[in-house]
Design a protein around this motif. Structure first.
Motif, PDB file in Angstrom:
ATOM      1  N   VAL A 134       1.692   7.306   8.730  1.00  0.00           N
ATOM      2  CA  VAL A 134       1.922   7.670   7.428  1.00  0.00           C
ATOM      3  C   VAL A 134       3.075   6.893   6.688  1.00  0.00           C
ATOM      4  CG1 VAL A 134       3.272   9.516   6.019  1.00  0.00           C
ATOM      5  CG2 VAL A 134       2.136  10.205   8.248  1.00  0.00           C
ATOM      6  N   THR A 135       2.604   6.301   5.759  1.00  0.00           N
ATOM      7  CA  THR A 135       3.146   5.420   4.713  1.00  0.00           C
ATOM      8  C   THR A 135       3.861   5.843   3.568  1.00  0.00           C
ATOM      9  OG1 THR A 135       1.771   3.536   5.519  1.00  0.00           O
ATOM     10  CG2 THR A 135       3.313   3.091   3.510  1.00  0.00           C
ATOM     11  N   PRO A 136       5.092   6.392   3.287  1.00  0.00           N
ATOM     12  CA  PRO A 136       5.528   7.343   2.212  1.00  0.00           C
ATOM     13  C   PRO A 136       5.144   6.652   1.001  1.00  0.00           C
ATOM     14  CG  PRO A 136       7.297   7.019   3.891  1.00  0.00           C
ATOM     15  CD  PRO A 136       6.144   6.012   4.346  1.00  0.00           C
ATOM     16  N   ALA A 137       4.559   7.384   0.202  1.00  0.00           N
ATOM     17  CA  ALA A 137       4.275   6.916  -1.151  1.00  0.00           C
ATOM     18  C   ALA A 137       4.681   7.779  -2.375  1.00  0.00           C
ATOM     19  CB  ALA A 137       2.758   7.181  -1.356  1.00  0.00           C
ATOM     20  N   VAL A 138       5.665   6.812  -3.158  1.00  0.00           N
ATOM     21  CA  VAL A 138       6.346   7.406  -4.215  1.00  0.00           C
ATOM     22  C   VAL A 138       5.612   7.623  -5.348  1.00  0.00           C
ATOM     23  CG1 VAL A 138       8.057   6.776  -6.080  1.00  0.00           C
ATOM     24  CG2 VAL A 138       8.491   5.921  -3.644  1.00  0.00           C
ATOM     25  N   VAL A 139       4.009   6.928  -5.525  1.00  0.00           N
ATOM     26  CA  VAL A 139       3.306   6.910  -6.864  1.00  0.00           C
ATOM     27  C   VAL A 139       2.161   7.763  -6.286  1.00  0.00           C
ATOM     28  CG1 VAL A 139       2.192   5.487  -8.308  1.00  0.00           C
ATOM     29  CG2 VAL A 139       4.469   4.967  -7.979  1.00  0.00           C
ATOM     30  N   LYS A 140       1.746   8.671  -7.386  1.00  0.00           N
ATOM     31  CA  LYS A 140       0.531   9.328  -7.217  1.00  0.00           C
ATOM     32  C   LYS A 140      -0.653   8.666  -7.759  1.00  0.00           C
ATOM     33  CE  LYS A 140      -1.165  13.994  -8.054  1.00  0.00           C
ATOM     34  NZ  LYS A 140      -0.676  15.598  -8.451  1.00  0.00           N
ATOM     35  N   SER A 141      -0.379   8.241  -8.995  1.00  0.00           N
ATOM     36  CA  SER A 141      -1.389   7.586  -9.837  1.00  0.00           C
ATOM     37  C   SER A 141      -0.956   6.759 -10.750  1.00  0.00           C
ATOM     38  CB  SER A 141      -2.408   8.645 -10.257  1.00  0.00           C
ATOM     39  OG  SER A 141      -1.832   9.325 -11.433  1.00  0.00           O
ATOM     40  N   ILE A 142      -1.690   5.684 -11.167  1.00  0.00           N
ATOM     41  CA  ILE A 142      -1.412   4.907 -12.472  1.00  0.00           C
ATOM     42  C   ILE A 142      -2.461   4.574 -13.273  1.00  0.00           C
ATOM     43  CG2 ILE A 142      -0.612   2.359 -13.035  1.00  0.00           C
ATOM     44  CD1 ILE A 142       0.636   2.255  -9.979  1.00  0.00           C
ATOM     45  N   PRO A 200       4.035  15.215   5.514  1.00  0.00           N
ATOM     46  CA  PRO A 200       3.713  14.479   6.488  1.00  0.00           C
ATOM     47  C   PRO A 200       2.270  14.452   6.544  1.00  0.00           C
ATOM     48  CG  PRO A 200       4.271  16.387   7.538  1.00  0.00           C
ATOM     49  CD  PRO A 200       4.998  16.305   5.936  1.00  0.00           C
ATOM     50  N   LYS A 201       1.634  15.286   5.824  1.00  0.00           N
ATOM     51  CA  LYS A 201       0.176  15.599   5.823  1.00  0.00           C
ATOM     52  C   LYS A 201      -0.780  14.436   4.791  1.00  0.00           C
ATOM     53  CE  LYS A 201      -0.148  18.803   8.961  1.00  0.00           C
ATOM     54  NZ  LYS A 201       1.377  18.866   9.163  1.00  0.00           N
ATOM     55  N   LEU A 242      -4.495   2.601  -5.604  1.00  0.00           N
ATOM     56  CA  LEU A 242      -3.425   2.851  -4.937  1.00  0.00           C
ATOM     57  C   LEU A 242      -4.121   2.909  -3.337  1.00  0.00           C
ATOM     58  CD1 LEU A 242      -1.237   5.292  -6.906  1.00  0.00           C
ATOM     59  CD2 LEU A 242      -0.754   2.920  -6.438  1.00  0.00           C
ATOM     60  N   PRO A 243      -3.379   2.436  -2.484  1.00  0.00           N
ATOM     61  CA  PRO A 243      -3.958   2.637  -0.822  1.00  0.00           C
ATOM     62  C   PRO A 243      -3.770   4.201  -0.387  1.00  0.00           C
ATOM     63  CG  PRO A 243      -1.925   1.479  -0.861  1.00  0.00           C
ATOM     64  CD  PRO A 243      -2.106   1.761  -2.301  1.00  0.00           C
ATOM     65  N   ASP A 244      -4.345   4.587   0.386  1.00  0.00           N
ATOM     66  CA  ASP A 244      -4.357   5.725   1.008  1.00  0.00           C
ATOM     67  C   ASP A 244      -2.830   5.791   1.902  1.00  0.00           C
ATOM     68  OD1 ASP A 244      -4.306   8.338   2.480  1.00  0.00           O
ATOM     69  OD2 ASP A 244      -6.453   8.155   3.078  1.00  0.00           O
ATOM     70  N   PRO A 245      -2.026   6.956   1.602  1.00  0.00           N
ATOM     71  CA  PRO A 245      -0.774   6.734   2.449  1.00  0.00           C
ATOM     72  C   PRO A 245      -0.846   6.799   3.934  1.00  0.00           C
ATOM     73  CG  PRO A 245      -0.473   7.979   0.501  1.00  0.00           C
ATOM     74  CD  PRO A 245      -2.018   7.767   0.588  1.00  0.00           C
ATOM     75  N   ILE A 246      -2.188   7.771   4.319  1.00  0.00           N
ATOM     76  CA  ILE A 246      -2.438   8.092   5.558  1.00  0.00           C
ATOM     77  C   ILE A 246      -3.486   7.043   6.188  1.00  0.00           C
ATOM     78  CG2 ILE A 246      -3.313   9.906   6.991  1.00  0.00           C
ATOM     79  CD1 ILE A 246      -0.968  10.857   5.734  1.00  0.00           C
TER      80      ILE A 246
END
Length: 780
Positions: A549-557, A387-388, A566-570
């Motif tokens: 919080v928008t859950p993000a599966v991907v860290k980087s591409i 969640p952080k 990539l957008p900030d999940p927070i």
């Protein structure tokens, strides 16, 4: 000379006319002066004469022809485009270790001679009937494409087979004027230097057919499980039709509209073959549409890997469209399939393994389809989020990607049921809502928990009277106890008290997809669709004190030719911290004194860890949920009843796993506890800012309120949620407990009086509730 002679014959005629008009002779016409007063029209005519216009036109034509001749001399047929060569996409865990390699071309080049002549012609009939006669280009279609590109209208059809092959193999997919001109020149040269069979072979071997299949051989195997040489004319016509929109026309995933469109195009192909005398009319009339086989996933995607790779690829395609690199998901798919991407996921290797282990230990090992047929219909999905940071740390999509293609973690076609109740409470606290007798809604507010009590709006019934689980009535209960026991009648009334439009708005702000969701009382039971990924995001926002919080599966591409951001999940604060923390505080009661008590509270691995969460079981037992969280980890687990036989409708899960009814406090909560407590590094406590203290202790259900008119107390408590053993015997199932807690009785009056506005919709007022025609009861 006399007057008659001077006038002459023409003059006499004019004189006669003048006499007829009344004796006046017409004045002779004068030429308009070329001076300032009459230069307008004559000047323009001199400037734009037909000779000048034609001269300019032919001059431009000659100039264009000259430029084209120069282009023709300068542009040569290049080597095959490197991007058309074999590449792969690499997917990694968050620690950098490789998860999978995907995107290696599923392609096997075949000689045209191995493809039946009639099948070859299906592609010509579909794309370019004049292929065997033309010079390799469609000047009209190319000119239209150039004009559309210049005007910003995007890609248009009209290219010949030769042009499409040139674009696929020698050039790129970008929509620019220079690329279209190069395509034109190279196509002309290629048509002169190579045979039609060479070009057709290149076209059918390089085209993309969907399902990861490049080339006709891979497509024949992917759709019909045969080699290209064994394709029938009907099958070839489908593959030829497929090239127009591979994903949209894939029979396995096509919508009803798309199925209709692909059948129309299939007919178009065969009718063109009849027109070209490549197919007899009698043979054509006897042909039936050949439905393809179900998709067969690519090797190497077994277990959970395929689900993870698919989820990551979906994110990648979304970003390509969002950045403008691709016009739509179809074009984004083509770019991804070119390969060259390194995608690092947020998936934590250890947590992923623990989640899989928990599902196996607490669910799949207990399912025995040979003993109970219903066990084959149980599907599990789960998502775990930090969640952080918003990072998706683990995901369970199903028993095996190669056995169950649909990702249960991201599917949103099942009801979240009572896991939606915290959203109603969040809306109430955020809006400072009041009951219909003007009492502020807090954890200690008292409602009437009678089963099937008509929901009131003002002095009228709204036509909605939901039953509680097992039709149990609770009388006057606090909001806290109503959440603990998941009392439907309380939250149905609360939804009207808050305003259903506000409830749906809050749901959207917290992360649920509310597009098209009607703001009607029935939504208080969680009757809209949602996925474990979605619900994990909602609860993560609560855990993150109201910050989205928008859950993000991907860290980087990463890609060598383009940058993917990539957008900030927070995100921003979507509800106030006090509202979010109050809901978290109340949800601790569900674990310590409610429907998740047995599975979570008593788990020996808990070790004093503070936990908040909510169970849910949908109508007719078609889904069961537990979404819970600690200060540092949010996990949503869903079980879904899905018939294992096509077309896989939703079905009840009664008796699955040997239990009478699959409740949210059973298998889902057990999976959650085994996973969460198994990956805990340390025991943590919630940092909550509420008027009710760090956490709300379960409140005793009042039997006789002392002061019906008294407002709820605003005095904060300092009590932490208890982990002591209850004073009465622990229940043997996850049904709502009736234990009496040890705290003081609240002193508010129950909220029974009606409010003002009627709702925009509602259910029937008949005694038998239409939401439960079979007598089953919504959870809990």
């Amino acid at each position: 000379m006399n007057e008659a002679e001077r006038i002459g014959p023409m003059g006499r005629a004019e004189e006669r006319k003048a006499r007829q008009r009344g004796g006046r002779r017409a004045a002779p016409k004068r030429r308009r002066s070329a001076g300032a007063g009459g230069s307008g029209k004559s000047g323009i005519r001199r400037l734009f004469t037909w000779k000048k216009i034609l001269g300019t036109f032919f001059g431009l034509c000659l100039l264009g022809m000259g430029a084209f001749i120069v282009l023709y001399m300068v542009i040569d047929i290049p080597e095959g485009n490197p991007e058309a060569e074999l590449q792969s996409n690499v997917y990694k865990y968050s620690d950098g270790s490789i998860m999978a390699r995907d995107g290696e071309r599923n392609r096997e080049i075949v000689d045209l001679a191995k493809v039946p002549k009639e099948v070859q012609r299906t592609f010509v009939a579909a794309e370019n009937k004049t292929f065997y006669k033309d010079a390799g280009v469609d000047l009209k279609g190319t000119a239209r494409g150039v004009l559309n590109t210049l005007s910003g209208k995007g890609a248009q059809g009209g290219s010949t087979i030769t042009q499409q092959y040139v674009k696929n193999y020698y050039l790129s997919q970008e929509q620019t004027v220079s690329r279209k001109l190069k395509e034109l020149v190279i196509s002309l040269k290629l048509d002169r230097e190579k045979s039609k069979d060479y070009i057709l072979a290149g076209y059918i071997n390089t085209s993309y057919y969907g399902r990861g299949a490049y080339g006709i051989q891979a497509a024949a195997q992917a759709y019909y499980r045969v080699d290209a040489e064994d394709l029938t004319v009907e099958q070839g016509a489908y593959l030829a039709a497929l090239l127009q929109a591979p994903n949209q026309y894939d029979w396995a995933i096509a919508s009803d509209t798309s199925k209709k469109l692909v059948q129309e195009r299939w007919n178009y192909v065969l009718n063109n073959m009849v027109e070209q005398k490549w197919l007899g009319r009698a043979d054509r009339q006897n042909m039936k549409f050949p439905e393809p086989e179900a998709p067969k996933p690519v090797q190497g995607m077994e277990g959970q890997t395929g689900y993870l790779v698919d989820a990551a690829e979906f994110t990648l395609k979304q970003r390509l469209v969002a950045q403008g690199t691709a016009e739509d998901m179809e074009q984004a798919k083509a770019l991804v399939d070119l390969g060259g991407y390194t995608v690092t996921l947020n998936i934590d290797k250890k947590k992923q393994a623990e989640l899989e282990k928990a599902v196996k230990a607490k669910l799949t090992s207990k399912l025995d389809p040979e003993k109970r047929a219903v066990d084959a219909d149980v599907q599990a999905g789960a998502v775990s989020v930090d969640p952080k940071t918003g990072a998706v740390l683990a995901m369970y999509g199903g028993v095996d990607y190669l056995k169950h293609f649909t990702n249960n973690a991201t599917r949103d076609d099942y009801q979240p049921a009572s896991t939606f109740k915290p959203v109603i409470l969040a809306a109430a606290v955020e809006q400072d809502a009041e009951t219909q007798d003007g009492v502020p809604i807090t954890a200690n507010t008292i409602y009437d928990g009678t089963s099937e009590r008509p929901v009131m709006d003002g002095d009228r019934e709204v036509g909605f009277a939901p039953p509680n689980e097992d039709d149990k009535s609770y009388g006057d209960v606090t909001v806290q106890e109503a959440m603990n026991k998941s009392v439907n009648s309380v939250f149905a009334q609360m939804g009207i008290d808050v305003g259903m439009s506000e409830v749906i708005k809050t749901a959207g702000e917290l992360g649920m997809d509310t597009e098209g969701v009607e703001a009607v009382p029935a939504q208080t039971l969680g009757s809209m669709g949602a996925s474990p990924l979605e619900m994990a995001g909602v609860y993560a926002t609560l855990d993150n004190h109201g910050k989205k919080v928008t859950p993000a599966v991907v860290k980087s591409i990463e890609h060598k030719d383009r940058r993917i951001e990539l957008p900030d999940p927070i995100g921003e604060q979507v509800i106030g911290r006090e509202a979010a923390d109050t809901v978290t505080s109340v949800l601790t009661g569900v674990v310590d004194d409610g429907t998740a008590r047995q599975s979570v509270r008593e788990n020996p691995l808990r070790d004093g860890q503070q936990v908040a969460g909510k169970t849910g079981t949908s109508d007719n037992n078609k889904s069961a949920w537990f979404t819970g969280f600690t200060p540092g980890l949010v996990t949503s687990v869903g079980l879904f009843g899905e018939d294992d036989k096509a077309p896989h409708p939703q079905v009840p899960m009664y008796e699955a796993g040997g239990v009478p009814r699959v409740n949210g406090g059973g298998f889902p909560a057990e999976i959650w506890a085994a996973y969460t407590f198994g990956v805990m590094d340390e025991v943590t406590e919630f940092d909550l800012e509420t008027k009710q203290g760090a956490a709300v202790k379960p409140s005793k259900s009042p039997s006789a309120p002392e002061s019906p008119t008294q407002s709820p107390s605003d005095e904060p408590t300092t009590q932490e949620p208890t982990t002591d053993e209850p004073t009465t015997q622990e229940p043997t199932t996850d049904e709502p407990t009736t234990d009496e807690p040890t705290t003081e009785e609240p002193s508010q009056s129950p909220s029974n009086s009606p409010s003002t506005e009627p709702p925009t919709g509602g259910e029937s007022t008949e005694p038998e509730n239409p939401l439960f025609p079979d007598g089953d009861r919504q959870e809990r």
